[in-house]
Structure formats: C-alpha cells, structure tokens
Motif scaffolding. Structure first.
Motif, mmCIF file in Angstrom:
data_model
loop_
_atom_site.group_PDB
_atom_site.id
_atom_site.type_symbol
_atom_site.label_atom_id
_atom_site.label_comp_id
_atom_site.label_asym_id
_atom_site.label_seq_id
_atom_site.Cartn_x
_atom_site.Cartn_y
_atom_site.Cartn_z
ATOM 1 N N GLY A 131 0.779 -1.221 0.000
ATOM 2 C CA GLY A 131 0.000 0.000 0.000
ATOM 3 C C GLY A 131 0.814 1.277 0.000
ATOM 4 N N TRP A 132 2.105 1.192 -0.268
ATOM 5 C CA TRP A 132 2.906 2.408 -0.293
ATOM 6 C C TRP A 132 2.342 3.364 -1.341
ATOM 7 C CZ3 TRP A 132 6.223 3.012 3.544
ATOM 8 C CH2 TRP A 132 6.837 1.887 4.116
ATOM 9 N N THR A 133 2.146 4.616 -0.949
ATOM 10 C CA THR A 133 1.677 5.611 -1.921
ATOM 11 C C THR A 133 2.806 6.510 -2.396
ATOM 12 O OG1 THR A 133 1.029 7.040 -0.090
ATOM 13 C CG2 THR A 133 -0.685 5.647 -1.047
ATOM 14 N N SER A 134 3.945 6.446 -1.703
ATOM 15 C CA SER A 134 5.147 7.131 -2.170
ATOM 16 C C SER A 134 6.311 6.167 -2.006
ATOM 17 C CB SER A 134 5.382 8.417 -1.376
ATOM 18 O OG SER A 134 5.507 8.120 -0.003
ATOM 19 N N GLU A 135 7.473 6.554 -2.487
ATOM 20 C CA GLU A 135 8.611 5.643 -2.476
ATOM 21 C C GLU A 135 8.876 5.133 -1.056
ATOM 22 O OE1 GLU A 135 12.196 7.381 -3.918
ATOM 23 O OE2 GLU A 135 13.235 5.465 -4.054
ATOM 24 N N PRO A 136 8.963 3.815 -0.871
ATOM 25 C CA PRO A 136 9.193 3.274 0.472
ATOM 26 C C PRO A 136 10.572 3.679 0.988
ATOM 27 C CG PRO A 136 8.519 1.556 -1.072
ATOM 28 C CD PRO A 136 8.821 2.767 -1.878
ATOM 29 N N PRO A 137 10.749 3.697 2.315
ATOM 30 C CA PRO A 137 12.084 3.948 2.858
ATOM 31 C C PRO A 137 13.012 2.779 2.565
ATOM 32 C CG PRO A 137 10.552 3.373 4.598
ATOM 33 C CD PRO A 137 9.737 3.494 3.346
ATOM 34 N N LEU A 138 14.303 3.036 2.626
ATOM 35 C CA LEU A 138 15.267 1.959 2.418
ATOM 36 C C LEU A 138 15.363 1.109 3.678
ATOM 37 C CD1 LEU A 138 18.122 3.770 0.460
ATOM 38 C CD2 LEU A 138 16.051 2.659 -0.401
ATOM 39 N N SER A 139 15.852 -0.102 3.511
ATOM 40 C CA SER A 139 15.941 -1.050 4.611
ATOM 41 C C SER A 139 17.329 -1.684 4.615
ATOM 42 C CB SER A 139 14.881 -2.147 4.427
ATOM 43 O OG SER A 139 15.146 -3.236 5.281
ATOM 44 N N ALA A 140 17.853 -1.932 5.821
ATOM 45 C CA ALA A 140 19.174 -2.568 5.939
ATOM 46 C C ALA A 140 19.057 -4.065 6.183
ATOM 47 C CB ALA A 140 19.958 -1.914 7.071
ATOM 48 N N GLU A 141 17.924 -4.645 5.801
ATOM 49 C CA GLU A 141 17.771 -6.104 5.944
ATOM 50 C C GLU A 141 18.820 -6.842 5.111
ATOM 51 O OE1 GLU A 141 13.349 -7.322 5.602
ATOM 52 O OE2 GLU A 141 13.616 -5.379 4.651
ATOM 53 N N PRO A 142 19.082 -8.116 5.446
ATOM 54 C CA PRO A 142 20.000 -8.887 4.605
ATOM 55 C C PRO A 142 19.492 -8.986 3.163
ATOM 56 C CG PRO A 142 19.618 -10.001 6.684
ATOM 57 C CD PRO A 142 18.649 -8.861 6.618
#
Ligand SMILES: [Fe+2]
Length: 265
Positions: free
Chosen positions: A230-241
């Motif tokens: 449901g993101w309506t704008s660019e999602p934040p970045l994630s430091a997941e593997p």
C-alpha cells in the motif's frame, strides 16, 4: 541441478545514475558472488534479471563481466531500466544468444534446462512494456517443439526485469509491466510445461504466482526497500540482509526454491 537467481546489482565503475545505490555496491556484489561461488555443488546456471549496471556504461559492463567470471556456469542477463541495450549487447553477445537488434531477448537450453529471457524495457522510462513484436517473438518461442524436446529437465525459467503483476502499492504499480501484461498472461497460461517466472526491479525478495506459474522477485545488494503493502510514495530503504534465490531441480522434475541471505551491513 542448481540455478541461481540474482537481480539489480546496479554496478557502477565510476559514476552513479541513481541516488540510492550504496557507495560500496561493488564490494557488496563481490561479497554476494563470493558466497554464491562457494556453494556446493556449484551452480549450473546463473540468472540475473536486470539492472546489472546503474548507468549502463561500457565500463560498467566490463566490470560486471570481470566479476562474474568466477562462475564456470553460463551467466544469463536481461536488461533493466538502468541498463543500456547497446553496451550490454556488446559485452554479453559472445556468451548470450541475443536476438538481433533492437531487443535483447534470448531462448536457450543448457543441461536440459530452458531459459527464456525477455527484454521489457522502454529506453528512458522506469516502467516496462511488451510490444507486439516482442509478444510475437515469445509466442513463436513458446510454440517451438524442438526447444521443448531439448528441455529434458522439464523446467523452463522465464526471466524479465519488470514484474507483470501488481504489487498492491500505488508507488510501485505504475512502474511494473504496464503494456502487454494481459497478452503475456494468456501466452504463459497456455504453456504446457513447468515454467518459473523470475523478475527484479522491486528491490525486495517476493514470491507470488502469475498465469498459474511460480514467480519470484530477487532483492538487490545495491539497496533494498522496506517491506509493506500500500505504499503511496517511495518506500524507505531497509538494511535487511540481501536475498537471492537458489532453485534446485530435483531428480523428480520438481524445483525447490530457497532464499540465500547475505548480511551486507
Ligand atoms: Fe533496480
């Protein structure tokens, strides 16, 4: 038999085109490739579903080819929206049987495993498409009896950069495969064999189905987006593997797919 599926390396030898790739993208990809090359048994095929380079210079692809040389197995790529057809063709046409210009499609069988690569890019655009010419080429290939007979493993991997399915997110859905999706669904729904669809572009690992076939999106070692719908704008970045997929074709004609996770810090 083992088949590796990577995506979205966004390698750059000098300058970046986009803002997000980590400064140490080359080192991150080297770490991922070293991990993959250490697997036992070694892979039979290495598949990369686009955005191999961040800005598609000749130097970017020369760097990519040099880094991928640690695999004995064939390395097959399709273009993503950050790639450039001419530069990619120049470096990989010796090892990948691309169709004549303008598109970088291919259809080949290696050790009884078939891989169809489909060029979905629109130069200069983020979203993708399948025009009548590309759909016609695919229809001819899917109907080819000789290729089916050569596919002794019973498994066909179908690789394209842009997902042909929605992602339940307005921020993403406009930039998936925006034209030719229904035609592609109709073509693949009629395919009589075991087909597995591999894509990239989303910078998150996901599994779904399309036209009744398994479908996987591989993550990106250059940068990954946070999970969620449901993101309506660019999602934040994630430091997941980072996650890439390991497909194991069993002796029974089945394919077991497992995620391989690499912590890139
Ligand atoms: Fe990408």
């Amino acid at each position: 038999m083992y088949i590796l599926h990577f995506s979205d390396f966004h390698l750059f030898a000098a300058d970046k085109e986009s803002a997000h790739p980590r400064a140490d993208t080359v080192a991150a990809v080297e770490k991922v490739l070293a991990d993959a090359a250490s697997l036992t048994p070694p892979p039979d095929l290495v598949l990369i579903s686009g955005d191999l380079a961040d800005c598609g210079s000749a130097e970017d692809y020369a760097l990519a080819r040099q880094m991928l040389a640690l695999f004995d197995a064939p390395v097959l790529v399709v273009p993503g929206n950050h790639d450039r057809r001419d530069a990619m063709r120049a470096v990989f046409s010796g090892t990948i049987p691309f169709t004549p210009e303008p598109f970088l499609n291919f259809d080949m069988v290696h050790k009884g495993i078939r891989v169809i690569g489909l060029d979905t890019i629109i130069p200069g655009k983020v979203e993708g498409e399948l025009c009548a010419e590309r759909l016609g080429w695919l229809a001819d290939r899917l109907a080819d009896e000789k290729a089916r007979e050569e596919t002794t493993s019973g498994v066909t991997f179908f690789m394209l950069h842009h997902p042909p399915f929605g992602l339940a997110s307005p921020a993403w859905d406009w930039m998936t495969l925006t034209a030719g999706r229904d035609e592609l669904r109709a073509l693949l729904a009629g395919f009589p064999g075991h087909l597995r669809l591999l894509t990239g572009h989303v910078h998150r690992p996901l599994i779904t189905s399309f036209a009744g076939h398994f479908a996987a999106i591989a993550g990106s070692p250059a940068f990954q987006y946070a999970p969620g719908l449901g993101w309506t704008s660019e999602p934040p970045l994630s430091a997941e593997p980072y996650v890439y997929w390991l497909h194991h074709i069993t002796g029974f004609g089945d394919v077991i797919t497992s995620p391989r996770m690499i912590d890139l810090g």
